[in-house]
Motif scaffolding. Structure first.
Motif, PDB file in Angstrom:
ATOM      1  N   SER A  42       1.165  -1.834  -0.333  1.00 22.48           N
ATOM      2  CA  SER A  42       0.011   0.067   0.071  1.00 22.48           C
ATOM      3  C   SER A  42       0.621   0.924   0.594  1.00 22.48           C
ATOM      4  O   SER A  42       0.446   2.170  -0.658  1.00 22.48           O
ATOM      5  N   ALA A  43       1.712   1.267   0.332  1.00 27.02           N
ATOM      6  CA  ALA A  43       3.190   2.247   0.900  1.00 27.02           C
ATOM      7  C   ALA A  43       3.539   2.562  -0.122  1.00 27.02           C
ATOM      8  O   ALA A  43       3.544   3.417  -0.824  1.00 27.02           O
ATOM      9  N   ILE A  44       4.325   1.148  -1.267  1.00 25.37           N
ATOM     10  CA  ILE A  44       3.866   2.077  -2.613  1.00 25.37           C
ATOM     11  C   ILE A  44       3.427   2.185  -3.777  1.00 25.37           C
ATOM     12  O   ILE A  44       3.702   3.466  -4.172  1.00 25.37           O
ATOM     13  N   ALA A  45       2.514   1.568  -3.947  1.00 30.04           N
ATOM     14  CA  ALA A  45       0.992   1.996  -4.625  1.00 30.04           C
ATOM     15  C   ALA A  45       0.646   3.448  -4.693  1.00 30.04           C
ATOM     16  O   ALA A  45       0.463   4.148  -5.402  1.00 30.04           O
ATOM     17  N   ILE A  46       0.959   3.812  -2.771  1.00 27.37           N
ATOM     18  CA  ILE A  46       0.270   5.297  -3.055  1.00 27.37           C
ATOM     19  C   ILE A  46       1.173   6.440  -3.000  1.00 27.37           C
ATOM     20  O   ILE A  46       1.089   7.689  -3.746  1.00 27.37           O
ATOM     21  N   SER A  47       2.725   5.861  -2.367  1.00 26.44           N
ATOM     22  CA  SER A  47       3.747   6.773  -3.211  1.00 26.44           C
ATOM     23  C   SER A  47       3.677   7.325  -4.497  1.00 26.44           C
ATOM     24  O   SER A  47       3.965   8.088  -5.125  1.00 26.44           O
ATOM     25  N   ALA A  48       3.539   5.723  -5.096  1.00 23.95           N
ATOM     26  CA  ALA A  48       3.811   5.932  -6.572  1.00 23.95           C
ATOM     27  C   ALA A  48       2.509   6.494  -6.981  1.00 23.95           C
ATOM     28  O   ALA A  48       2.299   7.462  -8.209  1.00 23.95           O
ATOM     29  N   LEU A  49       1.769   6.695  -6.646  1.00 23.89           N
ATOM     30  CA  LEU A  49       0.378   7.591  -7.047  1.00 23.89           C
ATOM     31  C   LEU A  49       0.348   9.112  -7.110  1.00 23.89           C
ATOM     32  O   LEU A  49       0.359  10.134  -7.930  1.00 23.89           O
ATOM     33  N   CYS A  50       0.895   9.594  -5.651  1.00 21.17           N
ATOM     34  CA  CYS A  50       1.234  10.687  -5.343  1.00 21.17           C
ATOM     35  C   CYS A  50       1.852  11.131  -5.934  1.00 21.17           C
ATOM     36  O   CYS A  50       1.927  12.086  -6.955  1.00 21.17           O
ATOM     37  N   GLU A  75       3.650  12.039  -0.490  1.00 22.91           N
ATOM     38  CA  GLU A  75       4.116  11.015  -1.244  1.00 22.91           C
ATOM     39  C   GLU A  75       5.945  11.459  -0.042  1.00 22.91           C
ATOM     40  O   GLU A  75       6.784   9.798   0.408  1.00 22.91           O
ATOM     41  N   LEU A  76       6.252  12.361   0.262  1.00 24.99           N
ATOM     42  CA  LEU A  76       7.737  12.583   0.883  1.00 24.99           C
ATOM     43  C   LEU A  76       7.384  12.172   2.203  1.00 24.99           C
ATOM     44  O   LEU A  76       8.643  11.408   3.268  1.00 24.99           O
ATOM     45  N   SER A  77       6.224  11.878   3.308  1.00 21.32           N
ATOM     46  CA  SER A  77       6.166  11.202   3.622  1.00 21.32           C
ATOM     47  C   SER A  77       5.739   9.906   4.486  1.00 21.32           C
ATOM     48  O   SER A  77       6.493   9.459   5.101  1.00 21.32           O
ATOM     49  N   ILE A  78       5.455   9.169   3.566  1.00 20.50           N
ATOM     50  CA  ILE A  78       5.413   7.883   2.801  1.00 20.50           C
ATOM     51  C   ILE A  78       6.250   7.024   2.318  1.00 20.50           C
ATOM     52  O   ILE A  78       6.713   5.840   3.429  1.00 20.50           O
ATOM     53  N   ALA A  79       7.114   7.378   2.044  1.00 23.92           N
ATOM     54  CA  ALA A  79       8.347   7.124   0.496  1.00 23.92           C
ATOM     55  C   ALA A  79       9.628   5.745   2.092  1.00 23.92           C
ATOM     56  O   ALA A  79       9.560   4.727   1.553  1.00 23.92           O
ATOM     57  N   PRO A  80       9.616   7.018   3.448  1.00 23.13           N
ATOM     58  CA  PRO A  80      11.309   6.159   3.594  1.00 23.13           C
ATOM     59  C   PRO A  80      10.395   4.964   4.515  1.00 23.13           C
ATOM     60  O   PRO A  80      11.310   4.203   5.706  1.00 23.13           O
ATOM     61  N   SER A  81       9.066   4.768   4.439  1.00 26.78           N
ATOM     62  CA  SER A  81       8.449   4.222   5.919  1.00 26.78           C
ATOM     63  C   SER A  81       9.037   2.857   5.152  1.00 26.78           C
ATOM     64  O   SER A  81       9.106   1.578   5.425  1.00 26.78           O
ATOM     65  N   LEU A 102       9.754   7.954  11.422  1.00 25.68           N
ATOM     66  CA  LEU A 102       8.985   8.330  10.515  1.00 25.68           C
ATOM     67  C   LEU A 102       7.925   9.864  10.778  1.00 25.68           C
ATOM     68  O   LEU A 102       8.075  10.052  10.136  1.00 25.68           O
ATOM     69  N   GLY A 103       7.184   9.623  12.228  1.00 22.64           N
ATOM     70  CA  GLY A 103       6.684  11.130  12.890  1.00 22.64           C
ATOM     71  C   GLY A 103       7.611  12.056  12.594  1.00 22.64           C
ATOM     72  O   GLY A 103       7.236  12.758  11.920  1.00 22.64           O
ATOM     73  N   VAL A 104       8.375  12.515  13.112  1.00 25.38           N
ATOM     74  CA  VAL A 104       9.464  13.271  12.720  1.00 25.38           C
ATOM     75  C   VAL A 104       9.257  13.817  11.499  1.00 25.38           C
ATOM     76  O   VAL A 104       9.098  15.060  10.965  1.00 25.38           O
ATOM     77  N   ASN A 105       9.796  13.226  10.626  1.00 29.28           N
ATOM     78  CA  ASN A 105      10.654  13.958   8.889  1.00 29.28           C
ATOM     79  C   ASN A 105       8.949  13.645   8.831  1.00 29.28           C
ATOM     80  O   ASN A 105       8.976  15.032   7.685  1.00 29.28           O
ATOM     81  N   ALA A 106       7.769  13.210   9.348  1.00 36.36           N
ATOM     82  CA  ALA A 106       6.892  13.503   8.511  1.00 36.36           C
ATOM     83  C   ALA A 106       5.989  14.779   8.815  1.00 36.36           C
ATOM     84  O   ALA A 106       5.456  15.434   8.207  1.00 36.36           O
ATOM     85  N   VAL A 107       6.315  15.108   9.648  1.00 36.65           N
ATOM     86  CA  VAL A 107       6.026  16.638  10.679  1.00 36.65           C
ATOM     87  C   VAL A 107       6.846  18.026  10.001  1.00 36.65           C
ATOM     88  O   VAL A 107       6.214  18.919   9.387  1.00 36.65           O
ATOM     89  N   LEU A 108       7.955  16.777   9.737  1.00 39.75           N
ATOM     90  CA  LEU A 108       9.216  18.011   8.412  1.00 39.75           C
ATOM     91  C   LEU A 108       8.882  18.504   7.538  1.00 39.75           C
ATOM     92  O   LEU A 108       8.722  19.498   6.705  1.00 39.75           O
ATOM     93  N   GLU A 109       7.820  17.641   6.904  1.00 41.29           N
ATOM     94  CA  GLU A 109       7.454  17.008   5.356  1.00 41.29           C
ATOM     95  C   GLU A 109       6.227  18.074   5.269  1.00 41.29           C
ATOM     96  O   GLU A 109       6.019  19.158   4.315  1.00 41.29           O
ATOM     97  N   ILE A 110       5.561  18.197   6.166  1.00 42.99           N
ATOM     98  CA  ILE A 110       3.882  19.402   6.059  1.00 42.99           C
ATOM     99  C   ILE A 110       4.148  20.731   6.196  1.00 42.99           C
ATOM    100  O   ILE A 110       4.291  20.883   6.024  1.00 42.99           O
ATOM    101  N   LEU A 111       5.455  20.779   7.214  1.00 43.38           N
ATOM    102  CA  LEU A 111       5.722  21.782   7.677  1.00 43.38           C
ATOM    103  C   LEU A 111       6.276  22.232   5.885  1.00 43.38           C
ATOM    104  O   LEU A 111       5.946  23.464   5.848  1.00 43.38           O
ATOM    105  N   SER A 112       7.547  22.018   6.147  1.00 43.29           N
ATOM    106  CA  SER A 112       7.782  21.362   4.616  1.00 43.29           C
ATOM    107  C   SER A 112       6.883  22.576   3.693  1.00 43.29           C
ATOM    108  O   SER A 112       6.644  23.950   2.566  1.00 43.29           O
ATOM    109  N   GLY A 113       5.592  22.160   4.166  1.00 46.79           N
ATOM    110  CA  GLY A 113       4.838  21.848   2.649  1.00 46.79           C
ATOM    111  C   GLY A 113       4.155  23.463   2.725  1.00 46.79           C
ATOM    112  O   GLY A 113       3.416  24.318   1.518  1.00 46.79           O
TER     113      GLY A 113
END
Length: 355
Positions: A42-50, A75-81, A102-113
């Motif tokens: 699911s992570a691969i499929a969602i990241s590829a779709l994003c 995408e950038l939150s899920i891919a490293p998982s 992974l949670g810290v990375n996701a927060v950084l990616e959201i903030l980067s938006g």
């Protein structure tokens, strides 16, 4: 070119969906492994779709900017998982630290938006890498390194022979990632990861199918496959737990399982560095030594010492009878050598009963 890229992405997604169906009907995988495999696919499929949606939205105007930001953050939150999920397929264990990572990375990616320090999406909905994009690259690489570490450790733990297959799979993954890092216009990471995840499915099934769940030694199926290809000099040892049925009947099957586990651990401790350790069946074990055969007596002493140490904590732990033979492929039949080791083991077992 966009059409070709779209076809690759959608066929990759289709491929992981097909494998998910295979996982769902598998009678070999445990329920927990099925869950992690489904999360991985699911992570691969969602990241590829994003990624695909991001390409479609590139430069599409201000009205799509917010959607584009959300898609890239996802995408950038899920891919490293993905690397961590591959490692959890191999070894299910507590995952607190990776989840925090992974949670810290996701927060950084959201903030980067919002602040645009890892990536930016401008007013025309054009996505670009920002100054701190290496943060994402490092997160991604850490997950891959963690996967390699866990897989390597478990190949040793389960005495898996497919080192060359695993090494080529890792090279395949790293090559695909490197190509896209060098030239972001060549978007092949997710097709590479889709293929690699299918390879991982094969890799995991192979390990599961050759491993005895209780002792984590190679099972009877793995033993039979191994000896069918054995064409070099080796020492064959057979082991049998003395009075195992009595111990099982007197102290219960849970205690019997404990005896099997302890014996299996002692065998791996003593002999794994010199060859392969098998659970032949029931309370019988086999070791086939193909390396440093001159150390067999030393290894046997280690086995005895390990069993004695465990017996000092558990006086009920039964003794183990052993027999061995030396196999020379130019002169002997492997089956004859096995019968010799088996006969010696039973002779020794009879002597123990007579004492």
């Amino acid at each position: 070119m966009i059409g070709y890229y779209s076809a690759i992405v959608w066929m990759s997604i289709f491929a992981v969906v097909v494998i998910q169906i295979s996982v769902g009907v598998s009678s070999t995988l445990t329920k927990d492994k099925k869950k992690v495999f489904n999360l991985l696919f699911s992570a691969i499929a969602i990241s590829a779709l994003c990624e695909w949606l991001g390409v479609m939205l590139q430069g599409s105007g201000g009205k799509t900017r917010i959607i584009h930001v959300i898609i890239k953050a996802l995408e950038l939150s899920i891919a490293p998982s993905i690397g961590f999920l591959i490692s959890w397929v191999i070894e299910l264990r507590r995952v607190k630290v990776p989840l925090i990572f992974l949670g810290v990375n996701a927060v950084l990616e959201i903030l980067s938006g919002v602040f645009g320090f890892i990536y930016t999406v401008d007013s025309n909905s054009t996505y670009t890498h920002a100054k701190f994009y290496p943060i994402y690259i490092v997160a991604y690489l850490i997950s891959i390194v963690y996967f390699i570490y866990v897989a390597s450790r478990n190949m040793k733990r389960y005495q898996y022979n497919g080192i060359a297959f695993f090494a080529m799979m890792v090279v395949f993954m790293l090559t695909g990632i490197t190509v896209q890092l060098i030239n972001s216009e060549i978007r092949i990471v997710y097709v590479v990861l889709s293929i690699a995840s299918i390879m991982m499915y094969v890799f995991t099934l192979e390990m599961v199918m050759q491993t005895d769940n209780l002792t984590e030694l190679i099972n009877r199926r793995g033993y039979e496959n191994y000896i069918s290809h054995l064409d070099k000099e080796c020492i064959i040892l057979f082991f049998d737990i003395d009075n195992f049925k009595n111990a099982n009947d007197k102290y219960g099957h849970t205690y019997g399982d404990s005896c099997l586990k302890k014996t299996g651990n002692a065998l791996k401790t003593a002999y794994a560095k010199y060859g392969k350790c098998f659970r032949y069946g029931g309370d019988e074990f086999c070791v086939i030594i193909t390396r440093n055969m001159q150390n067999v007596e030393k290894a046997s002493e280690v086995f005895k010492a390990t069993m004695e140490k465990m017996r000092s904590y558990d006086r009920k732990l039964p003794d183990v009878s052993v027999g061995f033979s030396h196999f020379y492929p130019e002169n002997d039949s492997i089956l004859t050598s096995i019968e010799e080791a088996d006969k010696m083991m039973y002779d020794n077992k009879s002597k123990h009963k007579a004492l």
